[in-house]
Design a protein around this motif. Sequence first.
Motif, short mmCIF file in Angstrom:
data_model
loop_
_atom_site.label_atom_id
_atom_site.label_comp_id
_atom_site.label_asym_id
_atom_site.label_seq_id
_atom_site.Cartn_x
_atom_site.Cartn_y
_atom_site.Cartn_z
N ASN A 375 0.84 -1.20 0.00
CA ASN A 375 0.00 0.00 0.00
C ASN A 375 0.88 1.26 0.00
O ASN A 375 2.10 1.17 0.14
N GLN A 376 0.25 2.42 -0.15
CA GLN A 376 1.04 3.66 -0.26
C GLN A 376 1.59 4.12 1.09
O GLN A 376 2.46 4.98 1.14
N GLN A 377 1.08 3.55 2.18
CA GLN A 377 1.50 4.04 3.50
C GLN A 377 2.77 3.35 4.01
O GLN A 377 3.41 3.83 4.94
N CYS A 378 3.14 2.22 3.42
CA CYS A 378 4.31 1.49 3.95
C CYS A 378 5.59 2.27 3.67
O CYS A 378 5.62 3.14 2.80
N ARG A 379 6.63 1.97 4.42
CA ARG A 379 7.88 2.72 4.29
C ARG A 379 8.47 2.61 2.88
O ARG A 379 9.05 3.56 2.36
N THR A 380 8.31 1.45 2.26
CA THR A 380 8.87 1.28 0.90
C THR A 380 8.28 2.32 -0.05
O THR A 380 8.96 2.80 -0.97
N ASN A 381 7.00 2.68 0.17
CA ASN A 381 6.35 3.66 -0.70
C ASN A 381 6.39 5.08 -0.16
O ASN A 381 5.89 6.00 -0.80
N GLN A 382 6.95 5.25 1.02
CA GLN A 382 7.02 6.59 1.61
C GLN A 382 8.44 7.17 1.55
O GLN A 382 8.60 8.39 1.48
N GLU A 383 9.46 6.31 1.60
CA GLU A 383 10.83 6.81 1.73
C GLU A 383 11.56 6.72 0.39
O GLU A 383 11.32 5.80 -0.40
N GLU A 384 12.46 7.66 0.18
CA GLU A 384 13.21 7.70 -1.09
C GLU A 384 14.28 6.60 -1.07
O GLU A 384 15.15 6.58 -0.21
N ILE A 385 14.20 5.67 -2.03
CA ILE A 385 15.19 4.58 -2.10
C ILE A 385 16.36 5.00 -2.98
O ILE A 385 17.50 4.71 -2.71
N PHE A 386 16.06 5.67 -4.07
CA PHE A 386 17.08 6.24 -4.96
C PHE A 386 17.93 5.13 -5.60
O PHE A 386 19.15 5.22 -5.68
N GLY A 387 17.24 4.10 -6.06
CA GLY A 387 17.92 2.99 -6.73
C GLY A 387 16.98 2.39 -7.76
O GLY A 387 15.87 2.89 -7.98
N PRO A 388 17.38 1.26 -8.39
CA PRO A 388 16.56 0.67 -9.46
C PRO A 388 15.41 -0.19 -8.90
O PRO A 388 15.33 -1.39 -9.16
N VAL A 389 14.57 0.44 -8.12
CA VAL A 389 13.50 -0.28 -7.43
C VAL A 389 12.19 0.48 -7.61
O VAL A 389 12.12 1.66 -7.24
N VAL A 390 11.17 -0.18 -8.18
CA VAL A 390 9.86 0.48 -8.30
C VAL A 390 8.76 -0.42 -7.74
O VAL A 390 8.88 -1.64 -7.74
N THR A 391 7.70 0.21 -7.29
CA THR A 391 6.51 -0.54 -6.89
C THR A 391 5.41 -0.24 -7.90
O THR A 391 5.39 0.84 -8.50
N ILE A 392 4.50 -1.21 -8.09
CA ILE A 392 3.35 -0.97 -8.97
C ILE A 392 2.08 -1.33 -8.18
O ILE A 392 2.03 -2.36 -7.51
N GLN A 393 1.10 -0.46 -8.30
CA GLN A 393 -0.18 -0.70 -7.62
C GLN A 393 -1.35 -0.29 -8.49
O GLN A 393 -1.25 0.70 -9.24
N PRO A 394 -2.48 -1.00 -8.39
CA PRO A 394 -3.64 -0.61 -9.19
C PRO A 394 -4.48 0.47 -8.52
O PRO A 394 -4.42 0.63 -7.29
#
Length: 480
Positions: A375-394
């Motif tokens: 979801n958009q609230q988790c840290r993975t979607n809240q914090e800047e990773i600045f690497g080759p990592v993306v999330t996809i959500q509908p």
Amino acid sequence: MEKISNYINGQWIAPVSGAYLDNVNPATGTVYSLIPDSDNRDVQLAVDAAKAAFENWSGLLPEKRHAVLARLADLIDRDADALSLAESIDQGKPVKLAKSMDIYRAGANIRFYATAAMHMASEAHASGNEAVNYTLRTPVGVAGCISPWNLPLYLFTWKIAPALAVGCTVVAKPSELTPMTAYLFTRLCREAGLPDGVLNVVQGLGPKVGQAIVDHPDIPAISFTGGTVTGKKITSSAGPMLKKLSLELGGKNPNIVFADADFEKAVSTSISSSFTNQGEICLCGSRILVEQSIYDRFVAEFVRQTRELVVGDPLDERTRIGALVSEGHLRKVLGYIDLAIQEGGKILTGGRQVTIPGRCEKGYFVEPTVITGLNQQCRTNQEEIFGPVVTIQPFESEEEAIRMANATTYGLSATLWTSHLTRAHRVSAKLKSGIIWVNCWLYRDLRTPFGGTRQSGVGREGGWEAMRFFTEAKNVCIRL
Ligand code: NAD
């Protein structure tokens, strides 16, 4: 081993401390040059030189400043191959990308502000028959310019060019992780005829050199690009001194794909906006939001194209994903991938460190990684990773897409894919971002204002905004 020097008052000099730091090639994991471990004493020398050079440089006719800067831009173009190679070795990006993006843009930045120097105008206001007011814009003095490692010469020139164009002299600090191209650039400054002391480059660590620039009482304006945490630290020092501040900070940018978008274009550009420069661009779209009706098709095609990206030696022309900038950054990115799994994310492709056989065996490479199920609230979607990592959500509706896009504290850029004209305008107006790209990504017209909102920064760079930042406006009122 090559020793990089500071550039102060037109001279290449060693740091006062005599100490040096290792400069690592991230693709091989080996030290390949040494960088000055400068401190406030070197900054003081640079400020003295910049202050001494100010009167002459600021007093030149704009066409004289234009001539020097235009020559400098031509020299960057002339040396594009050597600079691209240096940028690639310093930062880990594919050499092909260094040439087409960083070095091309470094020349374009200098050229743009070289010509702007001749066209900057000021305002006059007639108050009927009673008075005339005019605005006198004078350069602010010695400008402090601090830049990050991800687009080294591109962002270094983006900061210093408007300052030099309006007549400021500059004390600049590139990132300690990528010092080489700014050093090579100083040689071109000499060749172009930039007078001594107009640009001074002090190399070294942020808390020592950067902080000394921020704290120096004779530097009234600071233009900074880097992380949000550092930006806040700079604000806490420079704010009470009432310095002018321009802060370009981090991002966690949404990339929204509606079902009515040009599907092929949306996928292929999203691959670029996710993974160009190993995802180490503040403007990369790291949260992809896709309308439910095309979600499965989009994810399948996006994953297929991600798997085709070649991770490899940055000096190989076929490489699309080079090395991450440092071992510390590699650990950070891998740590976020672990976090995503802990948070319930599903890795559809990538997720691991890559070993490249041969000379890059010890380099810092990570597979391009696609994650779903968060979801958009988790840290993975809240914090800047600045690497080759993306999330996809509908998402189900336009309202939900906007809500999800705006669900972080950042506000740098957003990308929007739709063929629906009014939706493009409507959604753009509601996105909390400084830049919104519709059916494209990273298209830049240098006349437009650039910058983020919320935790992504304050102030605007680009065009006249940057030139005005480096001036003081004084109103002169003449009673008739
Ligand atoms: P960083 O904040 O660690 O460092 C940026 C620069 O600041 C470096 O030169 C560093 O040495 C210096 N610095 C560090 N501490 C300092 C201090 N106390 N005082 C003064 N200077 C100090 O950032 P980074 O890791 O080099 O760059 C990555 C970050 O930059 C990411 O967050 C990225 O999003 C951001 N960035 C933003 C933009 C933008 O335009 N908004 C562009 C590129 C990068």
